[in-house]
Design a protein around this motif. Structure first.
Motif, PDB file in Angstrom:
ATOM      1  N   MET A   1      -1.187 -10.945 -24.168  1.00 31.49           N
ATOM      2  CA  MET A   1      -1.358 -10.239 -22.895  1.00 31.49           C
ATOM      3  C   MET A   1      -2.540  -9.275 -23.008  1.00 31.49           C
ATOM      4  SD  MET A   1       1.304  -7.671 -20.908  1.00 31.49           S
ATOM      5  CE  MET A   1       2.508  -8.960 -20.673  1.00 31.49           C
ATOM      6  N   PRO A   2      -3.399  -9.203 -21.958  1.00 30.38           N
ATOM      7  CA  PRO A   2      -4.508  -8.260 -22.010  1.00 30.38           C
ATOM      8  C   PRO A   2      -4.034  -6.809 -22.057  1.00 30.38           C
ATOM      9  CG  PRO A   2      -4.480  -9.518 -19.932  1.00 30.38           C
ATOM     10  CD  PRO A   2      -3.338  -9.997 -20.761  1.00 30.38           C
ATOM     11  N   ARG A   3      -4.930  -5.931 -22.442  1.00 28.71           N
ATOM     12  CA  ARG A   3      -4.586  -4.517 -22.571  1.00 28.71           C
ATOM     13  C   ARG A   3      -4.225  -3.936 -21.205  1.00 28.71           C
ATOM     14  NH1 ARG A   3      -7.507   0.121 -21.985  1.00 28.71           N
ATOM     15  NH2 ARG A   3      -9.373  -1.131 -21.567  1.00 28.71           N
ATOM     16  N   PRO A   4      -3.114  -3.184 -21.096  1.00 30.18           N
ATOM     17  CA  PRO A   4      -2.735  -2.588 -19.807  1.00 30.18           C
ATOM     18  C   PRO A   4      -3.795  -1.600 -19.318  1.00 30.18           C
ATOM     19  CG  PRO A   4      -0.891  -2.547 -21.334  1.00 30.18           C
ATOM     20  CD  PRO A   4      -2.095  -2.946 -22.125  1.00 30.18           C
ATOM     21  N   LEU A   5      -4.065  -1.641 -18.015  1.00 33.28           N
ATOM     22  CA  LEU A   5      -5.026  -0.737 -17.421  1.00 33.28           C
ATOM     23  C   LEU A   5      -4.361   0.512 -16.842  1.00 33.28           C
ATOM     24  CD1 LEU A   5      -7.093  -3.417 -15.436  1.00 33.28           C
ATOM     25  CD2 LEU A   5      -7.594  -2.479 -17.695  1.00 33.28           C
ATOM     26  N   TRP A   6      -3.066   0.423 -16.594  1.00 28.77           N
ATOM     27  CA  TRP A   6      -2.339   1.518 -15.937  1.00 28.77           C
ATOM     28  C   TRP A   6      -0.854   1.301 -16.160  1.00 28.77           C
ATOM     29  CZ3 TRP A   6       1.176   1.815 -11.832  1.00 28.77           C
ATOM     30  CH2 TRP A   6       1.272   3.028 -11.144  1.00 28.77           C
ATOM     31  N   THR A   7      -0.127   2.344 -16.346  1.00 26.09           N
ATOM     32  CA  THR A   7       1.326   2.245 -16.483  1.00 26.09           C
ATOM     33  C   THR A   7       1.985   3.193 -15.490  1.00 26.09           C
ATOM     34  OG1 THR A   7       1.351   3.935 -18.216  1.00 26.09           O
ATOM     35  CG2 THR A   7       1.256   1.616 -18.917  1.00 26.09           C
ATOM     36  N   GLY A   8       3.086   2.756 -14.921  1.00 30.24           N
ATOM     37  CA  GLY A   8       3.791   3.560 -13.935  1.00 30.24           C
ATOM     38  C   GLY A   8       5.043   2.826 -13.499  1.00 30.24           C
ATOM     39  N   ALA A   9       5.323   2.853 -12.208  1.00 33.09           N
ATOM     40  CA  ALA A   9       6.535   2.207 -11.706  1.00 33.09           C
ATOM     41  C   ALA A   9       6.344   1.804 -10.261  1.00 33.09           C
ATOM     42  CB  ALA A   9       7.734   3.133 -11.837  1.00 33.09           C
ATOM     43  N   ILE A  10       7.056   0.745  -9.855  1.00 35.80           N
ATOM     44  CA  ILE A  10       7.120   0.353  -8.452  1.00 35.80           C
ATOM     45  C   ILE A  10       8.288   1.082  -7.814  1.00 35.80           C
ATOM     46  CG2 ILE A  10       7.422  -1.545  -6.827  1.00 35.80           C
ATOM     47  CD1 ILE A  10       6.354  -3.439  -8.931  1.00 35.80           C
ATOM     48  N   SER A  11       8.004   1.772  -6.718  1.00 39.80           N
ATOM     49  CA  SER A  11       9.055   2.477  -5.984  1.00 39.80           C
ATOM     50  C   SER A  11       9.468   1.611  -4.808  1.00 39.80           C
ATOM     51  CB  SER A  11       8.548   3.840  -5.501  1.00 39.80           C
ATOM     52  OG  SER A  11       9.522   4.474  -4.702  1.00 39.80           O
ATOM     53  N   PHE A  12      10.680   1.043  -4.869  1.00 39.08           N
ATOM     54  CA  PHE A  12      11.177   0.091  -3.875  1.00 39.08           C
ATOM     55  C   PHE A  12      12.446   0.674  -3.275  1.00 39.08           C
ATOM     56  CE2 PHE A  12      13.450  -4.224  -3.462  1.00 39.08           C
ATOM     57  CZ  PHE A  12      13.138  -4.304  -2.120  1.00 39.08           C
ATOM     58  N   GLY A  13      12.277   1.519  -2.217  1.00 38.74           N
ATOM     59  CA  GLY A  13      13.428   2.252  -1.707  1.00 38.74           C
ATOM     60  C   GLY A  13      13.900   3.226  -2.766  1.00 38.74           C
ATOM     61  N   LEU A  14      15.144   3.112  -3.181  1.00 36.43           N
ATOM     62  CA  LEU A  14      15.682   3.940  -4.258  1.00 36.43           C
ATOM     63  C   LEU A  14      15.602   3.228  -5.604  1.00 36.43           C
ATOM     64  CD1 LEU A  14      18.821   5.442  -2.480  1.00 36.43           C
ATOM     65  CD2 LEU A  14      16.555   6.471  -2.782  1.00 36.43           C
ATOM     66  N   VAL A  15      15.003   2.046  -5.616  1.00 31.65           N
ATOM     67  CA  VAL A  15      14.879   1.265  -6.846  1.00 31.65           C
ATOM     68  C   VAL A  15      13.554   1.602  -7.522  1.00 31.65           C
ATOM     69  CG1 VAL A  15      14.784  -1.050  -7.822  1.00 31.65           C
ATOM     70  CG2 VAL A  15      16.256  -0.587  -5.855  1.00 31.65           C
ATOM     71  N   THR A  16      13.587   1.796  -8.828  1.00 31.96           N
ATOM     72  CA  THR A  16      12.386   2.066  -9.618  1.00 31.96           C
ATOM     73  C   THR A  16      12.210   0.963 -10.650  1.00 31.96           C
ATOM     74  OG1 THR A  16      12.646   4.448  -9.341  1.00 31.96           O
ATOM     75  CG2 THR A  16      11.240   3.708 -11.142  1.00 31.96           C
ATOM     76  N   ILE A  17      11.003   0.401 -10.683  1.00 34.90           N
ATOM     77  CA  ILE A  17      10.723  -0.712 -11.599  1.00 34.90           C
ATOM     78  C   ILE A  17       9.558  -0.306 -12.493  1.00 34.90           C
ATOM     79  CG2 ILE A  17      10.237  -3.172 -11.772  1.00 34.90           C
ATOM     80  CD1 ILE A  17      10.983  -3.414  -8.794  1.00 34.90           C
ATOM     81  N   PRO A  18       9.780   0.037 -13.752  1.00 35.83           N
ATOM     82  CA  PRO A  18       8.660   0.365 -14.656  1.00 35.83           C
ATOM     83  C   PRO A  18       7.760  -0.858 -14.871  1.00 35.83           C
ATOM     84  CG  PRO A  18      10.758   1.106 -15.553  1.00 35.83           C
ATOM     85  CD  PRO A  18      11.085   0.221 -14.393  1.00 35.83           C
ATOM     86  N   VAL A  19       6.463  -0.675 -14.668  1.00 32.28           N
ATOM     87  CA  VAL A  19       5.539  -1.799 -14.785  1.00 32.28           C
ATOM     88  C   VAL A  19       4.273  -1.372 -15.519  1.00 32.28           C
ATOM     89  CG1 VAL A  19       6.327  -3.023 -12.719  1.00 32.28           C
ATOM     90  CG2 VAL A  19       4.528  -1.294 -12.518  1.00 32.28           C
ATOM     91  N   LYS A  20       3.564  -2.372 -16.018  1.00 30.19           N
ATOM     92  CA  LYS A  20       2.228  -2.208 -16.583  1.00 30.19           C
ATOM     93  C   LYS A  20       1.267  -3.067 -15.772  1.00 30.19           C
ATOM     94  CE  LYS A  20       3.685  -3.583 -20.605  1.00 30.19           C
ATOM     95  NZ  LYS A  20       3.722  -3.966 -22.036  1.00 30.19           N
ATOM     96  N   VAL A  21       0.110  -2.527 -15.467  1.00 30.03           N
ATOM     97  CA  VAL A  21      -0.884  -3.235 -14.673  1.00 30.03           C
ATOM     98  C   VAL A  21      -1.912  -3.859 -15.607  1.00 30.03           C
ATOM     99  CG1 VAL A  21      -2.683  -3.015 -12.913  1.00 30.03           C
ATOM    100  CG2 VAL A  21      -0.570  -1.693 -12.700  1.00 30.03           C
ATOM    101  N   VAL A  22      -2.077  -5.167 -15.503  1.00 30.83           N
ATOM    102  CA  VAL A  22      -3.084  -5.878 -16.296  1.00 30.83           C
ATOM    103  C   VAL A  22      -3.988  -6.655 -15.351  1.00 30.83           C
ATOM    104  CG1 VAL A  22      -1.600  -6.075 -18.319  1.00 30.83           C
ATOM    105  CG2 VAL A  22      -1.594  -7.894 -16.617  1.00 30.83           C
ATOM    106  N   SER A  23      -5.220  -6.862 -15.756  1.00 32.86           N
ATOM    107  CA  SER A  23      -6.187  -7.544 -14.900  1.00 32.86           C
ATOM    108  C   SER A  23      -5.776  -8.998 -14.699  1.00 32.86           C
ATOM    109  CB  SER A  23      -7.581  -7.482 -15.514  1.00 32.86           C
ATOM    110  OG  SER A  23      -8.519  -8.168 -14.702  1.00 32.86           O
ATOM    111  N   ALA A  24      -5.893  -9.468 -13.476  1.00 34.90           N
ATOM    112  CA  ALA A  24      -5.537 -10.848 -13.156  1.00 34.90           C
ATOM    113  C   ALA A  24      -6.733 -11.788 -13.216  1.00 34.90           C
ATOM    114  CB  ALA A  24      -4.910 -10.919 -11.752  1.00 34.90           C
ATOM    115  N   THR A  25      -7.920 -11.251 -13.437  1.00 35.52           N
ATOM    116  CA  THR A  25      -9.127 -12.078 -13.451  1.00 35.52           C
ATOM    117  C   THR A  25      -9.907 -11.835 -14.733  1.00 35.52           C
ATOM    118  OG1 THR A  25     -10.404 -10.382 -12.277  1.00 35.52           O
ATOM    119  CG2 THR A  25      -9.292 -12.055 -10.937  1.00 35.52           C
TER     120      THR A  25
END
Length: 347
Positions: A1-25
């Motif tokens: 997997m490529p190096r993450p560019l950003w780390t945080g979370a998706i806020s979906f209502g009261l649901v929190t999803i920890p995610v890492k952002v990686v380049s798709a191209t």
């Protein structure tokens, strides 16, 4: 997997999803360095202060906002991190819309969202399934590179994709670029639609970057001391030429059929496009009454020869109206035949 560019979370209502952002191209472009032509030494860009002329290192450079020509406000990274922004470390979903309602011109860079830890697997899958079943895309806000951005979340091959989007006021209006109203024949529009049908594809996955391939061949030839590849021979349209639109459409349809292995030459095929040379218009002289007798007859013959020499090469409709008589042939015809030829040319 490529190096993450950003780390945080998706806020979906009261649901929190920890995610890492990686380049798709991936960038497969060939990049060049600036070099000194005499010894091929690399030319580097120096960051110099315009006040004291000193070259600066990266740790000596910061951010500043210019309020006026004589006043600049310094801003530190720590101050930017302390900005009270809800989306500073979250991709906050604010709405769900139909994918067709999003103008593609607003979509910028694309990124994959990967789970950050096993705890994020279930809510991540939940959001993905919800997007798939509703057949909608999610509109979100997030902060990145010191600004709040608008994003679009959709599903691609089981992964959630984040498309960075431009704000509405960042899109320029094309109103001033649209051409003025022009007249088009229904046959021209129908032929253009037929061309789009002939060139239609189910997928564009087979396209390649031909320029990059040629550039790699050029670099390989120079590095190995081989003869440089010759440019491919192609037909170039001369400047100052106007292509007959209908004939060009007909030729394009036939060429598209041949490229697919379909037989051409059917009804409506116009062969190769006709090219007409552009010439400046001449001022029309005032009409004079033609004298009677031989002079009038000779003048008619000359005009008939000139008129019939201006052939109009349109497909189908005008092909049968061509008058090919030259000046010598027109001079030998009887006066009655000349008038008849002249009427046909005028019609």
């Amino acid at each position: 997997m490529p190096r993450p560019l950003w780390t945080g979370a998706i806020s979906f209502g009261l649901v929190t999803i920890p995610v890492k952002v990686v380049s798709a191209t991936q960038d497969h472009s060939i990049h060049f360095r600036q070099v000194h032509l005499e010894d091929l030494g690399r030319v580097r860009t120096r960051k110099v202060c315009e006040l004291d002329g000193e070259a600066l290192s990266q740790d000596e450079i910061g951010k500043g906002y210019e309020l006026s020509k004589d006043q600049t406000v310094p801003i530190t990274d720590e101050e930017l991190d302390r900005i009270p922004l809800p989306t500073a470390k979250a991709i906050e979903i604010v709405a769900f819309v139909d994918a067709d309602s999003v103008d593609p011109i607003r979509i910028s860079d694309s990124y994959y969202l990967a789970i950050d830890g096993q705890v994020a697997a279930k809510p991540y899958t939940l959001l993905r399934r919800a997007l798939e079943r509703s057949e909608k895309v999610a509109v979100a806000k997030f902060a990145w590179h010191n600004r709040e951005r608008l994003g679009l979340l959709r599903v691609r091959e089981g992964a959630i994709v984040l498309h960075s989007m431009r704000w509405p006021d960042e899109i320029r209006s094309p109103e001033s670029l649209a051409p003025r109203q022009v007249e088009l024949d229904d046959d021209e529009i129908d032929r253009a639609v037929q061309l789009t049908d002939t060139m239609a594809l189910d997928s564009i996955a087979g396209f390649r970057d031909a320029y990059r391939d040629a550039l790699e061949e050029l670099i390989a030839a120079k590095s190995e001391g081989r003869e440089l590849p010759e440019p491919a021979e192609g037909e170039e349209q001369e400047e100052g030429k106007v292509v007959d639109l209908m004939a060009a459409l007909n030729a394009s349809v036939e060429a598209a059929k041949e490229s697919r292995g379909e037989s051409g030459g059917g009804e409506g095929s116009g062969g190769e496009a006709t090219v007409h040379e552009m010439r400046p218009r001449k001022k029309t002289a005032s009409k004079k009454t033609a004298p009677s007798g031989k002079a009038a007859t000779g003048r008619k013959a000359s005009e008939s020869g000139k008129t019939t020499g201006r052939k109009t090469t349109e497909s189908g409709k005008t092909g049968g109206r061509k008058a090919g008589a030259g000046k010598t042939t027109a001079a030998k015809r009887t006066t009655g035949a000349k008038r008849t030829a002249r009427k046909r040319s005028a019609s």
